[in-house]
Enzyme design. Sequence first.
Site, PDB file in Angstrom:
ATOM      1  N   PHE A  15      41.950  20.755  64.988  1.00 28.72           N
ATOM      2  CA  PHE A  15      42.338  20.810  63.578  1.00 28.72           C
ATOM      3  C   PHE A  15      41.302  21.665  62.841  1.00 28.72           C
ATOM      4  O   PHE A  15      40.101  21.498  63.044  1.00 28.72           O
ATOM      5  CB  PHE A  15      42.425  19.406  62.983  1.00 28.72           C
ATOM      6  CG  PHE A  15      43.072  19.403  61.631  1.00 28.72           C
ATOM      7  CD1 PHE A  15      44.441  19.563  61.498  1.00 28.72           C
ATOM      8  CD2 PHE A  15      42.308  19.269  60.483  1.00 28.72           C
ATOM      9  CE1 PHE A  15      45.048  19.593  60.238  1.00 28.72           C
ATOM     10  CE2 PHE A  15      42.904  19.291  59.224  1.00 28.72           C
ATOM     11  CZ  PHE A  15      44.273  19.450  59.105  1.00 28.72           C
ATOM     12  N   ARG A  46      57.430  19.300  63.555  1.00 33.20           N
ATOM     13  CA  ARG A  46      56.845  18.022  64.032  1.00 33.20           C
ATOM     14  C   ARG A  46      57.601  16.852  63.431  1.00 33.20           C
ATOM     15  O   ARG A  46      57.993  16.897  62.264  1.00 33.20           O
ATOM     16  CB  ARG A  46      55.427  17.878  63.459  1.00 33.20           C
ATOM     17  CG  ARG A  46      54.316  18.394  64.212  1.00 33.20           C
ATOM     18  CD  ARG A  46      52.952  17.987  63.661  1.00 33.20           C
ATOM     19  NE  ARG A  46      52.802  17.741  62.225  1.00 33.20           N
ATOM     20  CZ  ARG A  46      51.658  17.403  61.645  1.00 33.20           C
ATOM     21  NH1 ARG A  46      50.567  17.254  62.359  1.00 33.20           N
ATOM     22  NH2 ARG A  46      51.583  17.198  60.348  1.00 33.20           N
ATOM     23  N   ASP A  66      37.629  12.498  66.470  1.00 33.13           N
ATOM     24  CA  ASP A  66      38.452  12.480  65.257  1.00 33.13           C
ATOM     25  C   ASP A  66      39.729  11.712  65.611  1.00 33.13           C
ATOM     26  O   ASP A  66      40.526  12.150  66.451  1.00 33.13           O
ATOM     27  CB  ASP A  66      38.767  13.921  64.820  1.00 33.13           C
ATOM     28  CG  ASP A  66      39.582  13.979  63.531  1.00 33.13           C
ATOM     29  OD1 ASP A  66      40.257  12.981  63.187  1.00 33.13           O
ATOM     30  OD2 ASP A  66      39.566  15.036  62.870  1.00 33.13           O
ATOM     31  N   TYR A  99      45.317   8.255  55.233  1.00 36.48           N
ATOM     32  CA  TYR A  99      46.605   8.492  54.571  1.00 36.48           C
ATOM     33  C   TYR A  99      47.760   8.758  55.519  1.00 36.48           C
ATOM     34  O   TYR A  99      48.882   8.979  55.089  1.00 36.48           O
ATOM     35  CB  TYR A  99      46.501   9.609  53.524  1.00 36.48           C
ATOM     36  CG  TYR A  99      45.860  10.913  53.975  1.00 36.48           C
ATOM     37  CD1 TYR A  99      46.565  11.828  54.733  1.00 36.48           C
ATOM     38  CD2 TYR A  99      44.554  11.224  53.610  1.00 36.48           C
ATOM     39  CE1 TYR A  99      45.992  13.021  55.126  1.00 36.48           C
ATOM     40  CE2 TYR A  99      43.964  12.422  53.997  1.00 36.48           C
ATOM     41  CZ  TYR A  99      44.685  13.318  54.754  1.00 36.48           C
ATOM     42  OH  TYR A  99      44.097  14.494  55.139  1.00 36.48           O
ATOM     43  N   LYS A 100      47.494   8.741  56.830  1.00 34.21           N
ATOM     44  CA  LYS A 100      48.581   9.002  57.772  1.00 34.21           C
ATOM     45  C   LYS A 100      49.172   7.671  58.241  1.00 34.21           C
ATOM     46  O   LYS A 100      49.841   6.982  57.483  1.00 34.21           O
ATOM     47  CB  LYS A 100      48.070   9.828  58.944  1.00 34.21           C
ATOM     48  CG  LYS A 100      47.437  11.152  58.526  1.00 34.21           C
ATOM     49  CD  LYS A 100      46.909  11.884  59.754  1.00 34.21           C
ATOM     50  CE  LYS A 100      46.150  13.134  59.391  1.00 34.21           C
ATOM     51  NZ  LYS A 100      46.971  14.153  58.747  1.00 34.21           N
TER      52      LYS A 100
END
Length: 410
Positions: free
Chosen positions: A126, A369, A195, A220-221
């Site tokens: 990422f 996705r 991560d 927040y995921k």
Amino acid sequence: VSLTRDAARALDAADPLRACRDRFRLPDGLIYLDGNSLGALPEATVERQREVVEEEWGEELIRSWNSRGWIEAPQRVGARIAGLIGARPHEVIVADSVSVNLFKLILAAAALSPDRPVLLSEAGNFHTDLHVASGAAEVARLRLDIAPREAIAGRLGTDTNLLLLTHVHYKTGARFDMAALTARAKAAGARTLWDLSHSAGAVPLDLNGAGAELAVGCGYKYLNGGPGAPAFLYVAEHLQERLVSPLRGWMGHAAPFAFTDDYVPAPGIARFLAGTPPILSLIALESGIATFDGVGMDAIWAKSVKLFDAFLALVEERCAGHGLECISPRDPEQRGSHISFRHPNAFELCQALIAQGVIGDFRAPDVVRFGLTPLYVGFEDLFVCVERIRDILETGRWREPRFAVRGKVT
Ligand SMILES: Cc1ncc(COP(=O)(O)O)c(C=O)c1O
């Protein structure tokens, strides 16, 4: 053979997690397959936020730092995340963003082994991880070595200071073997920083069991903490007293309200706080994590595996010949909880799907996705999603010019 709509309905009816969907507020008729990017709104968040704003802030005002436990919220919410990731309660704290936490832990870890000059990470990690790593490397005078996935284990050596990896890849969903790589790094005398942004609340994790020493992750995921929710940070107990945060803020001080000039790090994980915690967001994250109450990660993962397999079988059967190529690993042990496809018109396809009430997302340059969040996604949702994909590709509706318009956020 893939599912029929009736079979999908039957799977939903028999799903032990079916009732969890009522823990979320989702618009009628919308199929939300983007919980890997922004988790859905938990029903309980609405009332709890009202209470925090109107009562705790509005009436109790500054007294709430003590009387409503605001000051302990980073530790309290961290302890709840610990339960989801196989850590001990005092090993996790909620603070800042993933980006900032990466910076803190890279520099803190670098200082432990000044004789080891290399920070190793993965090409295509990422981008925030690589960007932060490049800045931290400059500050700590480390050399940043960015290796292709297959070459990483071989690059570990006596010069490796820290191995920085994202456990579940944001694009493909490919998952590293945490225990094996952590052990490989340890054997070379290096530490590993994981991560967990696409792992926490998505796949079963056992940080203690895997020997993990350092980790960060997103609120927040899958944890449903709301847009821009604060992130979390994990430091294994045995390392906590040896690491010092480079961001020496007052909230990480041993006695913030003594107002002394000298910095004395707080004992334990609290030293990784910097500034004042964002209470509204922290409480929203607490409500988000509560959506996991009473549901084991094993049950969540078992459903995720079934959702993935059903989705893939549907796409392969019903969208054959339309150019969708699954780039997520087929072996459940090697993947996360989203499924990704390469398609030459992935962006337009994604926009056309959103216009039809199915939200997934696009990742440049050519990936679409879909997040499979077992708490609120069902089998019939996937059936309908794949039908709409097929329809859009068959009719060529994705060619409509409005679907090519790109916003700032894709
Ligand atoms: C693997 C990974 N790390 C970090 C982030 C972003 O972290 P933050 O916005 O909290 O800095 C994301 C966001 O999608 C991510 O997927």
